[in-house]
Design a protein around this motif. Structure first.
Motif, mmCIF file in Angstrom:
data_model
loop_
_atom_site.group_PDB
_atom_site.id
_atom_site.type_symbol
_atom_site.label_atom_id
_atom_site.label_comp_id
_atom_site.label_asym_id
_atom_site.label_seq_id
_atom_site.Cartn_x
_atom_site.Cartn_y
_atom_site.Cartn_z
ATOM 1 N N ILE A 244 32.113 -22.907 -87.108
ATOM 2 C CA ILE A 244 33.046 -23.846 -86.486
ATOM 3 C C ILE A 244 32.335 -24.729 -85.467
ATOM 4 O O ILE A 244 32.505 -25.961 -85.452
ATOM 5 C CB ILE A 244 34.210 -23.088 -85.815
ATOM 6 C CG1 ILE A 244 35.125 -22.468 -86.866
ATOM 7 C CG2 ILE A 244 35.018 -24.025 -84.920
ATOM 8 C CD1 ILE A 244 35.805 -23.469 -87.759
ATOM 9 N N ASN A 245 31.522 -24.135 -84.627
ATOM 10 C CA ASN A 245 30.825 -24.911 -83.603
ATOM 11 C C ASN A 245 29.756 -25.810 -84.201
ATOM 12 O O ASN A 245 29.510 -26.906 -83.685
ATOM 13 C CB ASN A 245 30.228 -23.970 -82.554
ATOM 14 C CG ASN A 245 31.252 -23.484 -81.552
ATOM 15 O OD1 ASN A 245 31.693 -24.224 -80.691
ATOM 16 N ND2 ASN A 245 31.657 -22.236 -81.690
ATOM 17 N N ASP A 274 38.366 -22.543 -96.373
ATOM 18 C CA ASP A 274 39.780 -22.221 -96.547
ATOM 19 C C ASP A 274 40.198 -21.088 -95.612
ATOM 20 O O ASP A 274 41.279 -21.110 -95.016
ATOM 21 C CB ASP A 274 40.064 -21.835 -98.005
ATOM 22 C CG ASP A 274 39.989 -23.028 -98.945
ATOM 23 O OD1 ASP A 274 40.063 -24.170 -98.456
ATOM 24 O OD2 ASP A 274 39.854 -22.819 -100.163
ATOM 25 N N ASP A 275 39.330 -20.070 -95.491
ATOM 26 C CA ASP A 275 39.615 -18.950 -94.586
ATOM 27 C C ASP A 275 39.617 -19.394 -93.124
ATOM 28 O O ASP A 275 40.440 -18.951 -92.327
ATOM 29 C CB ASP A 275 38.572 -17.841 -94.777
ATOM 30 C CG ASP A 275 38.776 -17.068 -96.076
ATOM 31 O OD1 ASP A 275 39.877 -17.175 -96.648
ATOM 32 O OD2 ASP A 275 37.841 -16.381 -96.509
ATOM 33 N N LEU A 276 38.691 -20.279 -92.795
ATOM 34 C CA LEU A 276 38.575 -20.727 -91.400
ATOM 35 C C LEU A 276 39.753 -21.584 -90.966
ATOM 36 O O LEU A 276 40.093 -21.614 -89.778
ATOM 37 C CB LEU A 276 37.277 -21.514 -91.218
ATOM 38 C CG LEU A 276 35.974 -20.716 -91.352
ATOM 39 C CD1 LEU A 276 34.770 -21.623 -91.179
ATOM 40 C CD2 LEU A 276 35.932 -19.583 -90.345
ATOM 41 N N GLN A 277 40.375 -22.268 -91.909
ATOM 42 C CA GLN A 277 41.525 -23.116 -91.551
ATOM 43 C C GLN A 277 42.673 -22.313 -90.974
ATOM 44 O O GLN A 277 43.453 -22.809 -90.148
ATOM 45 C CB GLN A 277 42.007 -23.894 -92.783
ATOM 46 C CG GLN A 277 41.126 -25.076 -93.135
ATOM 47 C CD GLN A 277 41.859 -26.049 -94.033
ATOM 48 O OE1 GLN A 277 42.697 -26.813 -93.591
ATOM 49 N NE2 GLN A 277 41.514 -26.035 -95.307
ATOM 50 N N VAL A 278 42.786 -21.062 -91.384
ATOM 51 C CA VAL A 278 43.842 -20.195 -90.859
ATOM 52 C C VAL A 278 43.602 -19.905 -89.377
ATOM 53 O O VAL A 278 44.535 -19.789 -88.583
ATOM 54 C CB VAL A 278 43.892 -18.869 -91.655
ATOM 55 C CG1 VAL A 278 44.966 -17.943 -91.091
ATOM 56 C CG2 VAL A 278 44.146 -19.145 -93.122
ATOM 57 N N LYS A 279 42.314 -19.846 -89.001
ATOM 58 C CA LYS A 279 41.960 -19.503 -87.619
ATOM 59 C C LYS A 279 41.862 -20.727 -86.712
ATOM 60 O O LYS A 279 42.077 -20.630 -85.502
ATOM 61 C CB LYS A 279 40.617 -18.759 -87.599
ATOM 62 C CG LYS A 279 40.588 -17.493 -88.438
ATOM 63 C CD LYS A 279 39.195 -16.871 -88.416
ATOM 64 C CE LYS A 279 39.126 -15.656 -89.306
ATOM 65 N NZ LYS A 279 37.760 -15.052 -89.329
ATOM 66 N N ASN A 284 41.517 -29.314 -90.553
ATOM 67 C CA ASN A 284 42.009 -30.094 -91.685
ATOM 68 C C ASN A 284 41.632 -31.569 -91.595
ATOM 69 O O ASN A 284 41.294 -32.201 -92.599
ATOM 70 C CB ASN A 284 43.536 -29.965 -91.798
ATOM 71 C CG ASN A 284 44.042 -30.522 -93.112
ATOM 72 O OD1 ASN A 284 43.621 -30.113 -94.185
ATOM 73 N ND2 ASN A 284 44.941 -31.488 -93.036
ATOM 74 N N LYS A 285 41.663 -32.158 -90.389
ATOM 75 C CA LYS A 285 41.322 -33.577 -90.259
ATOM 76 C C LYS A 285 39.847 -33.813 -90.569
ATOM 77 O O LYS A 285 39.478 -34.869 -91.109
ATOM 78 C CB LYS A 285 41.669 -34.092 -88.869
ATOM 79 C CG LYS A 285 40.910 -33.450 -87.725
ATOM 80 C CD LYS A 285 41.344 -34.044 -86.391
ATOM 81 C CE LYS A 285 40.576 -33.435 -85.226
ATOM 82 N NZ LYS A 285 41.029 -33.977 -83.920
ATOM 83 N N THR A 286 38.999 -32.830 -90.250
ATOM 84 C CA THR A 286 37.582 -32.945 -90.584
ATOM 85 C C THR A 286 37.384 -32.886 -92.086
ATOM 86 O O THR A 286 36.610 -33.656 -92.666
ATOM 87 C CB THR A 286 36.772 -31.822 -89.899
ATOM 88 O OG1 THR A 286 36.917 -31.927 -88.490
ATOM 89 C CG2 THR A 286 35.300 -31.904 -90.269
#
Length: 509
Positions: A244-245, A274-279, A284-286
Motif C-alpha cells: 500500500i505504501n 482485490d484483497d487490499l481493497q477491502v482493507k 479504487n481511484k488508483t
C-alpha cells in the motif's frame, strides 16, 4: 523433398518472461495485442500494471527495459532489493506503520539514485564538483553535515581538568560516532556525540541530491516487481502495508510536477489488489485512473480460434523463430499445427479449459506436448492427451506456488488434498462435507468446509456449475470461475462445484 518439421523444433515461448527476454530477437517475439506497452508509457499517470500470475507483467517490464533508447534508463527491482535496503538502513527489524511509508520512499529514491550513478559512472567517480559525485558520496556515508547530528550533551560536576577527542565506527560502518570530552567551566564536564541520522531524516536531502543529479535530457524508469514475495512478519507491519505504501509513494512522485523525466512502475497481482481493497478504501481511484491491466480471456469476441490473442501469441512466436513458417498466415499455421478436435473440443477451447487463460498456461501445456512427443509433426489429439500427464503436475505445483501469498501452506495443501479425495469431477456441498467428515483427522488446519470451498474457488481449483434451460428445451451447463471477469468473486455454496481440468489428471480422474 522438404524436410519435415517436428514439434521439438518449434519455439512456442518460455514460461518465464525474464528468461524469454534473453532471446536474441526478444523485441520481435514480444506480443502485445492490446497495446499495453503504449498505454503504460503514454504518460506518468499510468504506473500500476495489474494481472494474475503468469499474464505477462514481468514480460512487459522486460520489454520496457529492452526498448529504452539513448538517454533512457530503466531498472527492474524486486523483493530482494527491498529486503536488502531495509536491512541496510534500519537499526531494528520491527517496521511500524509510520516507518513503512518512509522506508518505501527511501527505497524508491535509493534505487533511482543508484541508477543515476550507474548511468554516469565517470561523473560519479572522477569529477568531484559534479552533482552525481556528491550523490555517490552521500550514498556511501561519507562525512557530511547532512548525515551527522548532535545527539546529546551531558554536564556534570568534576574536579578533573582534561580534554579528549575520540572517534569510533561500528563494524557495519553505519553508526560513525564522534565523542568529545572537555570542560566548559572549572569543575564542569560535558560530552557531545555526533552520530549518523536515521534514514528517514535523510530522505529530504537524498531527494534533493538525486533530483539535481538527473540531467534535463535524461529519462529514468524504476519498475518494482515481486512485492507479493515479501514475507509477513507477525511482530511488525506486514507485506500488505508495504504494498500500500509503495503504491502511495509511487503515485505521489508520478503525479507530482517535476522538472525531470521520472517514472515509477509497480507490478502487482490482480487478486492481491482485490484483497487490499477491502482493507484500504482509497485504492479504487488508483486502480481506475492509474492502472494498466493484463487480461487475455476475451473468448466471445473472436469468431476464429487462430485470432484469439492467446493462440495468436503462440503462432506469432513460432513464425518469428521459424524461417519455414514466417510467411504463413495465422489461419494456415493453425490448421497445420492444430488439425483436429480433442474429445469433441476445438484445440483452443481445450487449451483454455486446462489453464487460467494466461500466456503461461498455453506455453506450459504446449511445452509439455513437445517433451512428451518431440518427433510428432503437429499438436494432434494424441499429442494433446499425452501432454496432460506432464502438464497436470506442473499445473498443481503452479497452483501451490501462487497460493503462497495467502500464507499457511499447511491449510493450502490440506484443502487440495481434500479436493483430491473427492474423486468426482462435479460434486455438491453435501458430498464434499461427507468426504471431509470421513477423514477429518487428516485435515487439522481446515476448521470449516465452507472456508475450504471458498479458498479453493478463490485460487481457481474449483468453479461453480449450473444448468440453464435454453429456448430449444435443452439444458446447457454454465460455469463460473474466479479468474474470469464475467464470474462472481465469491463462490456460491448452493450451486454444484466442478474441479478444474488442469487438476484432474493429477487427481487420477
Amino acid at each position: 523433398m522438404e524436410e519435415r518439421t517436428c514439434l521439438k523444433d518449434l519455439f512456442i515461448g518460455k514460461t518465464d518472461g525474464a528468461v524469454e527476454s534473453k532471446e536474441d530477437n526478444f523485441q520481435e517475439l514480444f506480443y502485445d495485442p492490446f497495446n499495453k506497452y503504449k498505454e503504460l508509457m503514454s504518460g506518468k499517470e499510468k504506473f500500476l500494471v495489474l494481472g494474475f500470475k503468469g499474464t505477462g507483467k514481468t514480460y512487459l517490464a522486460k520489454y520496457v527495459e529492452a526498448m529504452a533508447k539513448r538517454g533512457q534508463y530503466v531498472n527492474i527491482v524486486g523483493e530482494n532489493d527491498f529486503i536488502l535496503c531495509k536491512l541496510n538502513v534500519m537499526s531494528q527489524e520491527k517496521l511500524d506503520e509510520e516507518l513503512a511509508n518512509a522506508l518505501c520512499k527511501w527505497f524508491l529514491l535509493d534505487r533511482l539514485a543508484r541508477l543515476v550513478i550507474e548511468s554516469r559512472p565517470i561523473r560519479a567517480k572522477w569529477i568531484p564538483f559534479s552533482k552525481t559525485y556528491s550523490l555517490n558520496k552521500f550514498l556511501k556515508y561519507f562525512e557530511s553535515d547532512d548525515i551527522f547530528k548532535q545527539v546529546k550533551m551531558i554536564a556534570e560536576s568534576t574536579k578533573e581538568m582534561k580534554t579528549q577527542c575520540e572517534t569510533s565506527l561500528d563494524k557495519n560502518k553505519k553508526n560513525r560516532k564522534y565523542s568529545i570530552l572537555g570542560t566548559k567551566n572549572k569543575g564542569e564536564k560535558y560530552s557531545v556525540e555526533n552520530v549518523r541520522k536515521e534514514f528517514f531524516e535523510l530522505i529530504q536531502p537524498l531527494e534533493q541530491k538525486v533530483f539535481k543529479a538527473i540531467g534535463k535530457r535524461d529519462s529514468y524508469t524504476i519498475i518494482v516487481d515481486d512485492l507479493d514475495e515479501i514475507k509477513n512478519n507477525e511482530e511488525s507491519v506486514g507485506r500488505d502495508e508495504v504494498i500500500i505504501n509503495m503504491l502511495k509513494v509511487a503515485r505521489e512522485y508520478n503525479l507530482k510536477k517535476m522538472p525531470i523525466d521520472l517514472k515509477y512502475v509497480i507490478l502487482l497481482r490482480t487478486e492481491i489488489l482485490d484483497d487490499l481493497q477491502v482493507k484500504y478504501s482509497n485504492l479504487n481511484k488508483t486502480i481506475t485512473s492509474c492502472s494498466v491491466e493484463l487480461y487475455w480471456l476475451f473468448d466471445s469476441t473472436y469468431s476464429e480460434p487462430y485470432n484469439h490473442p492467446l493462440m495468436s501469441m503462440i503462432l506469432h512466436k513460432i513464425k518469428k523463430k521459424s524461417q519455414k513458417y514466417s510467411n504463413y498466415s495465422n489461419k494456415e499455421l493453425y490448421e497445420l499445427l492444430f488439425p483436429e478436435s480433442i474429445d469433441n473440443k476445438k484445440p483452443l477451447d481445450y487449451l483454455l479449459d486446462y489453464g487460467f487463460g494466461r500466456p503461461r498456461d498455453f506455453v506450459t501445456f504446449l511445452d509439455c506436448a513437445q517433451k512428451m512427443c518431440p518427433d510428432q509433426g503437429c499438436f494432434n489429439a494424441h499429442v494433446m492427451k499425452e501432454a496432460r500427464k506432464k502438464y497436470s503436475p506442473c499445473f498443481y505445483e503452479e497452483l501451490l506456488n501462487q497460493s503462497a501469498y495467502y500464507g499457511n501452506p499447511e491449510f493450502v495443501t490440506q484443502c487440495l488434498q481434500l479436493l483430491s479425495s473427492v474423486k468426482k469431477a462435479s460434486f455438491t456441498h453435501a458430498y464434499f462435507e461427507a468426504i471431509y467428515n470421513e477423514g477429518k483427522d487428516n485435515y487439522p488446519c481446515i476448521k470449516s468446509v465452507d472456508d475450504a470451498l471458498k479458498f479453493l474457488y478463490k485460487i481457481g481449483a474449483i468453479g461453480n456449475s449450473w444448468k440453464v434451460l435454453q429456448g430449444n428445451g435443452i439444458k446447457k451447463t454454465h460455469f463460473g470461475w474466479a479468474y474470469k471477469k464475467d464470474a462472481m468473486n465469491d463462490v456460491d455454496l448452493s450451486k454444484r462445484f466442478t474441479i478444474h481440468y488442469g487438476l484432474r489428471k493429477k487427481f487420477s480422474m
